[in-house]
Motif scaffolding. Sequence first.
Motif, PDB file in Angstrom:
ATOM      1  N   ARG A 132     -26.927 -13.224 -31.126  1.00 52.41           N
ATOM      2  CA  ARG A 132     -28.306 -12.812 -31.408  1.00 52.41           C
ATOM      3  C   ARG A 132     -29.172 -14.020 -31.707  1.00 52.41           C
ATOM      4  O   ARG A 132     -28.662 -15.100 -31.990  1.00 52.41           O
ATOM      5  CB  ARG A 132     -28.337 -11.878 -32.634  1.00 52.41           C
ATOM      6  CG  ARG A 132     -27.754 -10.526 -32.363  1.00 52.41           C
ATOM      7  CD  ARG A 132     -27.881  -9.674 -33.597  1.00 52.41           C
ATOM      8  NE  ARG A 132     -27.320 -10.382 -34.756  1.00 52.41           N
ATOM      9  CZ  ARG A 132     -27.396  -9.930 -36.006  1.00 52.41           C
ATOM     10  NH1 ARG A 132     -28.020  -8.819 -36.262  1.00 52.41           N
ATOM     11  NH2 ARG A 132     -26.862 -10.630 -36.996  1.00 52.41           N
ATOM     12  N   ASP A 133     -30.443 -13.814 -31.693  1.00 58.44           N
ATOM     13  CA  ASP A 133     -31.427 -14.832 -32.081  1.00 58.44           C
ATOM     14  C   ASP A 133     -31.253 -16.145 -31.324  1.00 58.44           C
ATOM     15  O   ASP A 133     -31.330 -17.221 -31.906  1.00 58.44           O
ATOM     16  CB  ASP A 133     -31.333 -15.128 -33.597  1.00 58.44           C
ATOM     17  CG  ASP A 133     -31.417 -13.870 -34.418  1.00 58.44           C
ATOM     18  OD1 ASP A 133     -32.187 -12.975 -34.015  1.00 58.44           O
ATOM     19  OD2 ASP A 133     -30.724 -13.769 -35.445  1.00 58.44           O
ATOM     20  N   LEU A 134     -30.960 -16.058 -30.048  1.00 59.59           N
ATOM     21  CA  LEU A 134     -30.753 -17.280 -29.273  1.00 59.59           C
ATOM     22  C   LEU A 134     -32.076 -17.886 -28.828  1.00 59.59           C
ATOM     23  O   LEU A 134     -32.189 -19.080 -28.626  1.00 59.59           O
ATOM     24  CB  LEU A 134     -29.877 -16.985 -28.051  1.00 59.59           C
ATOM     25  CG  LEU A 134     -28.451 -16.530 -28.357  1.00 59.59           C
ATOM     26  CD1 LEU A 134     -27.740 -16.163 -27.080  1.00 59.59           C
ATOM     27  CD2 LEU A 134     -27.692 -17.621 -29.088  1.00 59.59           C
ATOM     28  N   GLY A 135     -33.052 -17.054 -28.670  1.00 64.67           N
ATOM     29  CA  GLY A 135     -34.348 -17.548 -28.216  1.00 64.67           C
ATOM     30  C   GLY A 135     -34.429 -17.563 -26.704  1.00 64.67           C
ATOM     31  O   GLY A 135     -33.432 -17.778 -26.019  1.00 64.67           O
ATOM     32  N   ASN A 136     -35.606 -17.292 -26.199  1.00 71.03           N
ATOM     33  CA  ASN A 136     -35.827 -17.328 -24.758  1.00 71.03           C
ATOM     34  C   ASN A 136     -36.823 -18.429 -24.454  1.00 71.03           C
ATOM     35  O   ASN A 136     -37.828 -18.566 -25.157  1.00 71.03           O
ATOM     36  CB  ASN A 136     -36.382 -15.983 -24.272  1.00 71.03           C
ATOM     37  CG  ASN A 136     -35.443 -14.836 -24.582  1.00 71.03           C
ATOM     38  OD1 ASN A 136     -35.445 -14.312 -25.698  1.00 71.03           O
ATOM     39  ND2 ASN A 136     -34.631 -14.467 -23.633  1.00 71.03           N
ATOM     40  N   PRO A 137     -36.537 -19.230 -23.434  1.00 69.06           N
ATOM     41  CA  PRO A 137     -37.496 -20.281 -23.083  1.00 69.06           C
ATOM     42  C   PRO A 137     -38.835 -19.631 -22.708  1.00 69.06           C
ATOM     43  O   PRO A 137     -38.845 -18.524 -22.171  1.00 69.06           O
ATOM     44  CB  PRO A 137     -36.876 -20.953 -21.865  1.00 69.06           C
ATOM     45  CG  PRO A 137     -35.446 -20.539 -21.852  1.00 69.06           C
ATOM     46  CD  PRO A 137     -35.374 -19.227 -22.545  1.00 69.06           C
ATOM     47  N   PRO A 138     -39.940 -20.307 -23.022  1.00 68.45           N
ATOM     48  CA  PRO A 138     -41.236 -19.728 -22.651  1.00 68.45           C
ATOM     49  C   PRO A 138     -41.262 -19.480 -21.146  1.00 68.45           C
ATOM     50  O   PRO A 138     -40.911 -20.358 -20.366  1.00 68.45           O
ATOM     51  CB  PRO A 138     -42.238 -20.806 -23.060  1.00 68.45           C
ATOM     52  CG  PRO A 138     -41.435 -22.052 -23.262  1.00 68.45           C
ATOM     53  CD  PRO A 138     -40.059 -21.623 -23.630  1.00 68.45           C
ATOM     54  N   CYS A 139     -41.604 -18.267 -20.760  1.00 72.06           N
ATOM     55  CA  CYS A 139     -41.516 -17.960 -19.337  1.00 72.06           C
ATOM     56  C   CYS A 139     -42.797 -18.399 -18.633  1.00 72.06           C
ATOM     57  O   CYS A 139     -43.892 -18.309 -19.178  1.00 72.06           O
ATOM     58  CB  CYS A 139     -41.246 -16.486 -19.114  1.00 72.06           C
ATOM     59  SG  CYS A 139     -42.598 -15.424 -19.602  1.00 72.06           S
ATOM     60  N   ASP A 140     -42.604 -18.935 -17.439  1.00 68.50           N
ATOM     61  CA  ASP A 140     -43.773 -19.366 -16.674  1.00 68.50           C
ATOM     62  C   ASP A 140     -43.987 -18.414 -15.507  1.00 68.50           C
ATOM     63  O   ASP A 140     -43.756 -18.761 -14.362  1.00 68.50           O
ATOM     64  CB  ASP A 140     -43.605 -20.815 -16.208  1.00 68.50           C
ATOM     65  CG  ASP A 140     -42.194 -21.086 -15.726  1.00 68.50           C
ATOM     66  OD1 ASP A 140     -41.378 -20.138 -15.741  1.00 68.50           O
ATOM     67  OD2 ASP A 140     -41.913 -22.226 -15.334  1.00 68.50           O
ATOM     68  N   GLY A 141     -44.330 -17.238 -15.865  1.00 71.46           N
ATOM     69  CA  GLY A 141     -44.607 -16.249 -14.828  1.00 71.46           C
ATOM     70  C   GLY A 141     -43.339 -15.748 -14.196  1.00 71.46           C
ATOM     71  O   GLY A 141     -42.449 -15.262 -14.869  1.00 71.46           O
ATOM     72  N   GLY A 142     -43.216 -15.905 -12.900  1.00 73.18           N
ATOM     73  CA  GLY A 142     -42.043 -15.394 -12.201  1.00 73.18           C
ATOM     74  C   GLY A 142     -42.083 -13.886 -12.157  1.00 73.18           C
ATOM     75  O   GLY A 142     -43.117 -13.257 -12.389  1.00 73.18           O
ATOM     76  N   SER A 143     -40.915 -13.325 -11.899  1.00 73.49           N
ATOM     77  CA  SER A 143     -40.882 -11.882 -11.741  1.00 73.49           C
ATOM     78  C   SER A 143     -40.895 -11.179 -13.090  1.00 73.49           C
ATOM     79  O   SER A 143     -41.141  -9.992 -13.174  1.00 73.49           O
ATOM     80  CB  SER A 143     -39.631 -11.471 -10.975  1.00 73.49           C
ATOM     81  OG  SER A 143     -38.504 -11.660 -11.816  1.00 73.49           O
ATOM     82  N   GLN A 144     -40.547 -11.971 -14.175  1.00 74.69           N
ATOM     83  CA  GLN A 144     -40.458 -11.276 -15.445  1.00 74.69           C
ATOM     84  C   GLN A 144     -41.848 -11.008 -16.004  1.00 74.69           C
ATOM     85  O   GLN A 144     -42.294 -11.661 -16.944  1.00 74.69           O
ATOM     86  CB  GLN A 144     -39.581 -12.009 -16.442  1.00 74.69           C
ATOM     87  CG  GLN A 144     -39.696 -13.522 -16.434  1.00 74.69           C
ATOM     88  CD  GLN A 144     -38.780 -14.116 -17.490  1.00 74.69           C
ATOM     89  OE1 GLN A 144     -37.963 -13.448 -18.081  1.00 74.69           O
ATOM     90  NE2 GLN A 144     -38.954 -15.391 -17.740  1.00 74.69           N
ATOM     91  N   GLY A 145     -42.501 -10.070 -15.395  1.00 77.25           N
ATOM     92  CA  GLY A 145     -43.832  -9.702 -15.817  1.00 77.25           C
ATOM     93  C   GLY A 145     -43.784  -8.963 -17.146  1.00 77.25           C
ATOM     94  O   GLY A 145     -42.716  -8.675 -17.674  1.00 77.25           O
TER      95      GLY A 145
END
Lengths: 280, 279
Positions: free
Chosen positions: A206-219
């Motif tokens: 848990r609590d690993l963190g997600n890199p700031p997303c730069d768009g892509g499909s993960q809308g």
Amino acid sequence: MRFRAKILDVGCLNSFTRVVNTISKLTKTCTLRLTADNLYFMLSDKVANGGVSMWCELDQGNFFDEFQMEGVASDANEIYLELVPENLSRALRTAQNAKSLKAKLTKKHCPCLTLAAELPSLSSVSRVVTHDIPVDVIPRKLWHDFREPTVPDFDVSIYLPPLKTMKNVIDRMKNLSNFLVLEANRSGQMNLKIETDLVSVSTHFRDLGNPPCDGGSQGASQDLETMAQARVDIKKLQQFLSSQQVNPSKAMCNIVDKKMVHFVWLHENASLQYFIPAMA
Amino acid sequence: MPLSTQSDQGDGQYVLVASLDNVRNLSNILKAIAFKDHALFNATPNGLKVTVEDSKCLQANAFIQSEIFQEFTIQEDSVSFQVNLTVLLDCLTIFGGSTVPGVTTALRLCYNGYGYPLKLFLEEGGVVTVCKINTQEPEEPIDFEFCSTNVTNKVILQSDSLREAFSELDMTSEVLQITMSPSQPYFRLSTFGNSGNAHYDYPKDSDMMELFQCTKTQTNRYKMSLLKPSTKALALSCKVSVRTDSQGFLSLQYLVRNDDGQICFVEYYCCPDEDVEEE
């Protein structure tokens, strides 16, 4: 076609050795691509062998004090060599305390990458150890096989937990099963799961963190809790994790749901990408 | 308790719940009897007894008293199930079984009863692992009928001294012969290997000998291959009691001290290989 390079600094020599050792643990043969600014170790495995691919990029300026190269042609100033990284790693082992290390592309009985290590000596006579590592020069018409992999359009990107913990867990899971399901979501959770007739095991981070997303499909439409998952060959994953000798400054994992897992390791002066395709 | 992952059902439905702050207190002692895949677990209010057998000739038991556990709740007088020990050990050491002080894996073990899997919840450094190990039909363990009233000879040794002897044993010998006697040679281990015979004698007044109670000279042979697994228990233990009964059955009892200084027991029973003429 020419290539000649020199390392004088012990620190640089050590970090270059570490990179080569990592590569040699990952693959039996690989392609070394030389350009004016960079070195690349590449692997694009055939689907029959598991379809794993690797892309390791080093800025030559971070390692070499001298670096001269002349590619096959002025409009294609690059060299592609196929070699056995284990040979390179073994040669570097004898060069551990070297005062300097010279690398050169030579033509002996076959094309060779010649490494000459000048070892410290007590007398004024210098001691030099030379290794000729046979290489295959890859003709230009085959270069297109070695394009930089495009970063896939992933569903989830997540930072990895401490590698040691992950490695321990995967080492045990490997004893129990051949396949592992790796899943993660966009709220910093990652699970490793196996299931066999005898046992089912799932490890939750848990609590690993997600890199700031730069768009892509993960809308924004996609739910933060939804898990993207991939079922992979545990051996490939274990091999990758145990190849790492130093903790990277950044380690992350991108998952394309049911298609592949893409690992990105960022070190101070090198980056490594590793692709493991998902199985049905 | 650091364990945050709980199954949706309350503890009330489990017939057995056991918790440990340090999973090594269980995994280490199970490693001492891990020479076959199948292990029979029998839980009673006194604690947990784990049995492993080989070829109907060798039986190993590990006892983990209920006091060793931080929590030990059992709803019935006796709960038995069988699981694959290799799988269980892989699960218990999923975080690597670190020996770094201060880093321990906590365990919560739950069992719903006959037909249900054995559930393990493990936690280390905020990472949680849930394991469900399928249980098998429990098989009745062999009764070696080894009772203390029938004991002919008994010695208690410091494990160090026996470890040394076992590490030097000639493994080309098919058997280990144990001689126990109230007179010379008192306690003797003999091997008959390719390069000759070897005897290891322990004088009865040695510092290593804590207790010497031999009533009758007895010489028995035991298959080396059967005794070999017991060296795992020997390696962990601090004292060992070697006993034989009138039929030549061997009992090895190991006293094992865990990380927290508590004491557990591991016991091996072994059949004699063949009858040797008695004096």
